[in-house]
Design an enzyme around this catalytic site. Structure first.
Site, PDB file in Angstrom:
ATOM      1  N   LYS A 112       0.827  -1.214   0.000  1.00 15.40           N
ATOM      2  CA  LYS A 112       0.000   0.000   0.000  1.00 15.40           C
ATOM      3  C   LYS A 112       0.858   1.260   0.000  1.00 15.40           C
ATOM      4  O   LYS A 112       0.503   2.251  -0.615  1.00 15.40           O
ATOM      5  CB  LYS A 112      -0.941   0.021   1.202  1.00 15.40           C
ATOM      6  CG  LYS A 112      -2.136  -0.888   1.054  1.00 15.40           C
ATOM      7  CD  LYS A 112      -3.202  -0.511   2.061  1.00 15.40           C
ATOM      8  CE  LYS A 112      -4.360  -1.484   2.030  1.00 15.40           C
ATOM      9  NZ  LYS A 112      -5.334  -1.236   3.093  1.00 15.40           N
ATOM     10  N   LYS A 194      -4.408  -9.729  -6.972  1.00 18.26           N
ATOM     11  CA  LYS A 194      -5.603  -9.964  -6.155  1.00 18.26           C
ATOM     12  C   LYS A 194      -6.716  -8.991  -6.543  1.00 18.26           C
ATOM     13  O   LYS A 194      -6.444  -7.815  -6.778  1.00 18.26           O
ATOM     14  CB  LYS A 194      -5.205  -9.752  -4.692  1.00 18.26           C
ATOM     15  CG  LYS A 194      -6.241 -10.087  -3.679  1.00 18.26           C
ATOM     16  CD  LYS A 194      -5.856  -9.522  -2.321  1.00 18.26           C
ATOM     17  CE  LYS A 194      -6.004  -8.028  -2.287  1.00 18.26           C
ATOM     18  NZ  LYS A 194      -5.959  -7.373  -1.003  1.00 18.26           N
ATOM     19  N   LYS A 197     -11.186  -3.970  -3.970  1.00 22.04           N
ATOM     20  CA  LYS A 197     -12.245  -2.981  -4.160  1.00 22.04           C
ATOM     21  C   LYS A 197     -11.678  -1.581  -4.339  1.00 22.04           C
ATOM     22  O   LYS A 197     -12.379  -0.689  -4.778  1.00 22.04           O
ATOM     23  CB  LYS A 197     -13.276  -3.043  -3.027  1.00 22.04           C
ATOM     24  CG  LYS A 197     -12.759  -2.775  -1.636  1.00 22.04           C
ATOM     25  CD  LYS A 197     -13.926  -2.698  -0.645  1.00 22.04           C
ATOM     26  CE  LYS A 197     -13.753  -3.503   0.613  1.00 22.04           C
ATOM     27  NZ  LYS A 197     -12.597  -3.184   1.451  1.00 22.04           N
TER      28      LYS A 197
END
Ligand code: TYM
Length: 327
Positions: A112, A194, A197
């Site tokens: 991230k 992966k 969302k």
């Protein structure tokens, strides 16, 4: 005493089938056998920039989707993380017990922080501490999550163990519950990544509220390979992912599915898959529309959920405060 299940979900984007197949489906099923607490983790969401109005609206949308998927607010506690202040308070206390080295090993932070380079907050680094607080406040035995959250649940367990060894038995040691199949649904546009969302590419994910035409278009465009055979073969990530989705939505055995598509092409398979997914999501979408017809309903369920969660969390927090010598 029934065992306790706790899990959480971030209101950061449209919920998609990865969330459903990797986690929510098991939350719904676990209501039969466990005592459940499910949390919409808005404090985790703000570890990356959020538009305030959108965050608030998403939080309600996620609640509506969880209810529509089958979370029963009479049997399970369903609430918003920021409504129970014990989460923030325990996260701070745990911060003072979690070694930096443990946090530095978290792979999700590495991914991230590479994606949000310009704005990596301290909160994003500290995310697993808040997640440990979520879990440990409810004497949680099991944490049903997808594969990507396993490391975080293990950190919560290690934290509990460390705290218990300093202050004596305080926290229950939680265990992740990870499905054998579906724990890592991959992106339709890139089956080596992966499904997420927060990824905005239009062909990446099937959202739980996608209309039938969008589902058909996304599946027909999904990346596969240049081979022909329709087989559950992990070395062919595109077709393997689509077959896994088929298997989970249809409930049919892998053998049966392979036999049905023996000698058929990817086009035929994809057409059928789209219908299976559309039918699989239809009841959820219908219930979502009914539930959200009355906007006050969701807020009252959330207020009641927080009222039930608070005393459980505060009891554990009070014990922690006393043991640490606060107050
Ligand atoms: P979140 O919001 O990213 O995802 C919610 C759940 O969906 C699972 N999931 C997937 N499963 C299979 N395939 C995928 N592609 C996929 N993408 C997501 C996640 O593993 C998760 O179970 N940190 C958590 C939220 C959280 C939490 C907690 C979870 C906060 N506190 C305490 C458990 C216990 C998260 O970001 O999940």
């Amino acid at each position: 005493m029934r065992k306790r299940v706790f899990s959480g979900i971030q209101p950061t984007g449209s919920l998609m089938i990865g969330n459903y197949l990797g986690a929510i489906k098991y939350w719904v099923a676990s209501q039969e056998n466990y005592d459940n607490v499910f949390c919409i983790v808005d404090l985790h969401a703000i570890t990356v920039p959020q538009d305030p109005e959108a965050l608030k609206a998403r939080t309600r949308e996620v609640t509506g989707l969880l209810l529509a998927a089958g979370i029963d607010p009479k049997r399970s506690i369903l609430f918003i993380q920021s409504h129970v202040s014990a989460h923030s308070e325990l996260a701070w206390i745990l911060n003072c017990f979690i070694p930096m080295g443990w946090m530095q090993r978290m792979t999700q932070f590495k991914e991230k922080s590479a994606r949000h380079k310009e704005q990596v907050s301290v909160g994003l680094f500290d995310y697993p501490s808040l997640m440990a607080a979520d879990i440990l406040l409810y004497d949680t035995d099991f944490v049903p999550v997808g594969e990507d959250q396993k490391q975080h649940v293990e950190l919560a367990r290690d934290t509990a163990q460390r705290f218990n060894s300093i202050y004596g038995e305080t926290f229950v040691l939680p265990e992740p519950l990870i499905p054998d199949i579906g724990a890592r649904i991959m992106g339709l546009d890139d089956p080596t990544k992966k499904m997420s969302k927060s990824e905005t590419a239009s062909g990446h994910a099937i959202d739980l509220l996608d209309p039938p035409d969008a589902i058909r278009a996304k599946i027909m465009r999904a990346t596969t390979d240049s081979l022909r055979e329709i087989r559950f073969d992990e070395s062919r990530p595109g077709i393997f992912n689509l077959l896994t989705i088929y298997h989970l939505f249809s409930g049919r055995s892998q053998k049966d599915i392979e036999a049905q598509f023996e000698g058929k092409g990817y086009g035929d398979f994809k057409k059928d898959l789209a219908e299976v997914v559309i039918e699989g999501l239809r009841p959820l979408q219908e219930r979502y529309r009914e539930l959200t017809a009355d906007p006050t309903r969701i807020d009252s369920i959330l207020a009641e959920g927080a009222d039930r969660a608070r005393p459980i969390a505060e009891k554990v927090l009070a014990e922690v405060r006393r043991k640490v010598g606060l107050g």
